[in-house]
Motif scaffolding. Structure first.
Motif, PDB file in Angstrom:
ATOM      1  N   LEU A 151      53.077  30.022  22.714  1.00 25.98           N
ATOM      2  CA  LEU A 151      52.202  31.066  22.184  1.00 25.98           C
ATOM      3  C   LEU A 151      50.759  30.556  22.243  1.00 25.98           C
ATOM      4  CD1 LEU A 151      52.445  33.890  20.809  1.00 25.98           C
ATOM      5  CD2 LEU A 151      52.307  32.695  18.628  1.00 25.98           C
ATOM      6  N   ASN A 153      47.075  30.179  21.854  1.00 24.27           N
ATOM      7  CA  ASN A 153      46.248  30.858  20.864  1.00 24.27           C
ATOM      8  C   ASN A 153      45.022  31.522  21.463  1.00 24.27           C
ATOM      9  OD1 ASN A 153      48.002  30.293  18.822  1.00 24.27           O
ATOM     10  ND2 ASN A 153      46.852  28.572  18.005  1.00 24.27           N
ATOM     11  N   LEU A 156      46.376  34.736  22.762  1.00 21.00           N
ATOM     12  CA  LEU A 156      46.731  35.593  21.622  1.00 21.00           C
ATOM     13  C   LEU A 156      45.492  36.183  20.977  1.00 21.00           C
ATOM     14  CD1 LEU A 156      48.779  36.698  19.580  1.00 21.00           C
ATOM     15  CD2 LEU A 156      48.623  34.516  18.363  1.00 21.00           C
ATOM     16  N   VAL A 172      53.273  36.745  23.295  1.00 20.05           N
ATOM     17  CA  VAL A 172      51.973  37.300  22.889  1.00 20.05           C
ATOM     18  C   VAL A 172      52.078  38.810  22.748  1.00 20.05           C
ATOM     19  CG1 VAL A 172      49.556  37.591  23.542  1.00 20.05           C
ATOM     20  CG2 VAL A 172      50.693  35.393  23.930  1.00 20.05           C
ATOM     21  N   ARG A 176      51.384  40.976  19.277  1.00 20.72           N
ATOM     22  CA  ARG A 176      50.412  42.070  19.178  1.00 20.72           C
ATOM     23  C   ARG A 176      51.114  43.345  18.704  1.00 20.72           C
ATOM     24  NH1 ARG A 176      44.985  44.398  21.095  1.00 20.72           N
ATOM     25  NH2 ARG A 176      45.404  46.574  20.671  1.00 20.72           N
TER      26      ARG A 176
END
Length: 261
Positions: A151, A153, A156, A172, A176
């Protein structure tokens, strides 16, 4: 289950941290040590713990429960400023709430981002008697937090702020979508994503008996035995499922049984 008694604690930087309390069910043999719950990224106490039945499982077992909304989440204060975030900052908030409870000991449960917060807290807070963490694995040991190899960042954060995020990595995209579904504050989440904890956590300093729970196909909790082996008094429980295992009856049962001692 009764509605919680909710309060807001204004911490040292002026942010209001909301927390929610439930009493043990009538007729149970109450344990004087409350269970404190710290949710994961984009969630909140209601979404992660109350709506999924975790709070009810604990109160039915005679436990008082306190759920903490991390800054930027739920009813706690919001900000788009990354300098106001990070799991270490959230751990300071959590310790402030524990102090405000006025109890000599707590049992602590954290999931995903909340697991990192709980580990940082337990490494420094002697009031933590027992600890349950889930949704994380070797990434905590190797990277200092939620596994950013799975994941990322930066991706993201951009995805949370984009009007039309386009094609995204699966984890991701799922994050969301989840954030939008629960009505989370996207600028605050993007700020937290940019400030996610990196660096060493002093896992050897954790004195609490610890249970590490991981879904056996959770991409964010790969090689959870690496994490369990790094905590002095920890055991590992693998459950069937992915990162959503936190909502399963098996997760609730494992957490309640372990904290029962």
């Amino acid at each position: 289950m009764d509605q919680p008694l909710s309060a807001t604690l204004v911490v040292d930087d002026g942010t209001g941290i909301a927390y929610h309390r439930w009493e043990p069910d009538p007729g149970t043999d109450p344990d004087p040590v409350p269970v404190v719950l710290q949710h994961g990224f984009a969630a909140n106490t209601a979404v992660e713990w109350a709506d999924r039945g975790t709070v009810a499982a604990f109160t039915a077992a005679g436990r008082g429960v306190v759920g903490v909304d991390a800054r930027g989440h739920g009813r706690s204060g919001k900000s788009p400023d990354p300098a106001r975030y990070g799991e270490r900052r959230m751990a300071r908030d959590l310790r402030a709430v524990i102090a405000a409870l006025g109890v000599p000991a707590v049992d602590l449960v954290g999931y995903s981002m909340g697991a990192v917060v709980a580990l940082l807290t337990a490494a420094e807070e002697p009031a933590v008697r027992r600890l349950v963490i889930g949704g994380v694995g070797a990434g905590v040991v190797e990277l200092g937090g939620v596994d950013t190899r799975v994941l990322p960042n930066d991706v993201l954060s951009l995805a949370l702020l984009a009007d039309a995020p386009g094609t995204l990595p699966p984890e991701v995209a799922a994050m969301r979508a989840f954030a939008e579904t629960v009505g989370a504050d996207l600028p605050s989440l993007a700020a937290q994503a940019r400030s996610a904890h990196r660096g060493r956590i002093d896992l050897a300093a954790i004195a609490a008996a610890t249970l590490v729970i991981a879904g056996d196909v959770d991409p964010l909790a790969q090689r959870p035995h690496v994490l369990a082996d790094a905590i002095p008094d920890a055991r590992l429980r693998l459950l069937p499922g992915d990162h959503g295992v936190v909502g399963s009856p098996a997760f609730r049962a494992a957490a309640v049984d372990f904290l029962r001692g």
